[in-house]
Scaffold this motif. Structure first.
Motif, mmCIF file in Angstrom:
data_model
loop_
_atom_site.group_PDB
_atom_site.id
_atom_site.type_symbol
_atom_site.label_atom_id
_atom_site.label_comp_id
_atom_site.label_asym_id
_atom_site.label_seq_id
_atom_site.Cartn_x
_atom_site.Cartn_y
_atom_site.Cartn_z
ATOM 1 N N HIS A 118 8.848 10.723 -5.236
ATOM 2 C CA HIS A 118 8.002 11.882 -4.927
ATOM 3 C C HIS A 118 6.629 11.432 -4.422
ATOM 4 O O HIS A 118 6.153 11.885 -3.382
ATOM 5 N N PHE A 119 6.002 10.526 -5.155
ATOM 6 C CA PHE A 119 4.659 10.069 -4.754
ATOM 7 C C PHE A 119 4.704 9.295 -3.438
ATOM 8 O O PHE A 119 3.808 9.408 -2.604
ATOM 9 N N TYR A 120 5.766 8.523 -3.242
ATOM 10 C CA TYR A 120 5.883 7.746 -1.993
ATOM 11 C C TYR A 120 6.038 8.694 -0.793
ATOM 12 O O TYR A 120 5.406 8.486 0.256
ATOM 13 N N LEU A 121 6.824 9.748 -0.965
ATOM 14 C CA LEU A 121 7.003 10.697 0.148
ATOM 15 C C LEU A 121 5.690 11.407 0.468
ATOM 16 O O LEU A 121 5.380 11.679 1.631
ATOM 17 N N PHE A 160 4.661 3.559 -7.274
ATOM 18 C CA PHE A 160 5.132 3.146 -8.612
ATOM 19 C C PHE A 160 4.008 3.352 -9.623
ATOM 20 O O PHE A 160 4.210 3.940 -10.693
ATOM 21 N N ASN A 161 2.800 2.892 -9.300
ATOM 22 C CA ASN A 161 1.681 3.002 -10.242
ATOM 23 C C ASN A 161 1.341 4.467 -10.531
ATOM 24 O O ASN A 161 1.011 4.811 -11.667
ATOM 25 N N GLN A 162 1.462 5.332 -9.528
ATOM 26 C CA GLN A 162 1.205 6.765 -9.753
ATOM 27 C C GLN A 162 2.235 7.335 -10.729
ATOM 28 O O GLN A 162 1.900 8.124 -11.611
ATOM 29 N N ALA A 163 3.483 6.923 -10.564
ATOM 30 C CA ALA A 163 4.543 7.407 -11.462
ATOM 31 C C ALA A 163 4.316 6.889 -12.889
ATOM 32 O O ALA A 163 4.519 7.628 -13.860
ATOM 33 N N PHE A 164 3.872 5.643 -13.008
ATOM 34 C CA PHE A 164 3.620 5.084 -14.352
ATOM 35 C C PHE A 164 2.508 5.875 -15.040
ATOM 36 O O PHE A 164 2.607 6.221 -16.203
ATOM 37 N N LYS A 165 1.457 6.164 -14.289
ATOM 38 C CA LYS A 165 0.305 6.882 -14.845
ATOM 39 C C LYS A 165 0.728 8.279 -15.303
ATOM 40 O O LYS A 165 0.405 8.700 -16.419
ATOM 41 N N GLU A 166 1.474 8.959 -14.463
ATOM 42 C CA GLU A 166 1.926 10.314 -14.798
ATOM 43 C C GLU A 166 2.780 10.307 -16.069
ATOM 44 O O GLU A 166 2.740 11.235 -16.869
ATOM 45 N N ALA A 167 3.558 9.229 -16.257
ATOM 46 C CA ALA A 167 4.447 9.132 -17.424
ATOM 47 C C ALA A 167 3.706 8.626 -18.661
ATOM 48 O O ALA A 167 4.307 8.425 -19.716
ATOM 49 N N ASP A 175 0.246 -1.541 -14.757
ATOM 50 C CA ASP A 175 -0.447 -1.621 -13.460
ATOM 51 C C ASP A 175 0.192 -2.744 -12.656
ATOM 52 O O ASP A 175 0.041 -3.909 -12.999
ATOM 53 N N TRP A 176 0.898 -2.395 -11.616
ATOM 54 C CA TRP A 176 1.506 -3.401 -10.748
ATOM 55 C C TRP A 176 0.471 -3.803 -9.694
ATOM 56 O O TRP A 176 0.277 -3.102 -8.700
ATOM 57 N N THR A 177 -0.199 -4.917 -9.965
ATOM 58 C CA THR A 177 -1.198 -5.414 -9.021
ATOM 59 C C THR A 177 -0.462 -5.944 -7.779
ATOM 60 O O THR A 177 0.740 -6.238 -7.846
ATOM 61 N N ASP A 222 0.811 -1.224 0.000
ATOM 62 C CA ASP A 222 0.000 0.000 0.000
ATOM 63 C C ASP A 222 0.842 1.270 0.000
ATOM 64 O O ASP A 222 0.298 2.366 0.164
ATOM 65 N N GLY A 223 2.138 1.126 -0.152
ATOM 66 C CA GLY A 223 3.024 2.282 -0.176
ATOM 67 C C GLY A 223 3.819 2.335 -1.471
ATOM 68 O O GLY A 223 3.418 2.968 -2.448
#
Ligand code: XBP
Ligand code: MG
Length: 254
Positions: free
Chosen positions: A88-91, A27-34, A39-41, A21-22
């Motif tokens: 960035h998203f993890y922080l 990672f998925n947020q970074a993929f989407k932004e790029a 999608d890493w389930t 959940d972290g």
């Protein structure tokens, strides 16, 4: 046999359940932004955890799971840029307080401080991920409770190599037989055992089936006085939660 002087903690999976959940979410947020449709389930992420390090994990995914993905740039640079955004998203997630410490962690760290035990961190994660987790859970001042925070690319060979533990002990000028290590995973225990450290494991959903041969004790959690741990492997010597006395006994055992 030397006296127990220091506790060296892994972070991800050990201090907090950060992966599913972290890190995975970030990672998925970074993929989407790029603009990537990756999608890493939770299940796929479990497979990708075979390598430590986020940049290394992106590389494993591209090379082993996406064989026809065409890259216009060098994979190292591509992974590094994507990983910067993931951090960035993890922080942001950590700042929001979304990730608590595991049961017994705060109590154990506080009691180690009370008896003057030295504390350190040995992790493959990015250094800021550690300081943000400590700040958001134990307060900003807790960063200074740890004499050494050995993290990320400070050594080129990440866990399962022993290098991060060895580096931390060199900085502390301490020998392995005066320390205990705390881990949660196969790569983690391989690293700590190869550094000659007696190791206590607390498993999580991703690591509960790992082979922890060689560990001193394998538990489901550190527990609390009113929240007993379950012993998975090893002898808890009549204790039902991890405290300094149990650690001293484990350390003294040949
Ligand atoms: C943790 C890791 C790290 C985190 C992500 O392993 O493998 O890669 O998953 O952190 P360990 P970064 O607990 O054995 O140290 O993305 O910052 O690398
Ligand atoms: Mg870990």
């Amino acid at each position: 046999m030397s006296k127990l002087e220091a506790l060296i903690f892994d972070v991800d999976g050990t201090l907090a359940d950060t992966e599913r959940d972290g890190h995975r979410v970030a990672f998925n947020q970074a993929f989407k932004e790029a603009g990537l449709d990756w999608d890493w389930t939770p299940e796929l992420y479990g497979e990708l955890l075979q390598v430590t390090g986020g940049k290394e994990r992106i590389r494993l995914y591209v090379e082993k799971f996406l064989s026809d993905f065409k890259l216009e740039e060098d994979i190292t640079a591509f992974a590094a840029n994507l990983h910067k955004r993931k951090t960035h998203f993890y922080l942001e997630l950590l700042k929001s307080g979304a990730i608590p410490l595991r049961s017994g962690v705060e109590r154990l760290i506080q009691s180690a401080r009370d008896v003057g035990m030295r504390l350190a961190i040995a992790t493959t994660t990015t250094p800021e991920n550690v300081t943000y987790l400590l700040s958001s859970t134990l307060g900003k001042e807790s960063i200074d409770w740890f004499e050494v925070i050995a993290a990320g690319d400070i050594v080129p060979a990440k866990k399962p190599a022993p290098d991060i533990y060895t580096w931390a002990m060199e900085q502390m000028d301490i020998k392995a037989d005066a320390c205990l290590a705390f881990e949660d995973s196969l790569n983690g225990v391989k690293s700590s055992l190869a550094a000659n450290l007696k190791t206590i494991i607390t498993v999580n959903d991703y690591t509960k089936d790992d082979d922890f041969s060689g560990a001193s004790l394998v538990l489901d959690q550190y527990g609390e006085p009113n929240l007993p741990f379950t012993v998975i492997e090893g002898d808890a010597m009549g204790y039902d939660h991890v405290d300094i006395e149990l650690l001293k006994q484990i350390h003294a055992k040949s």
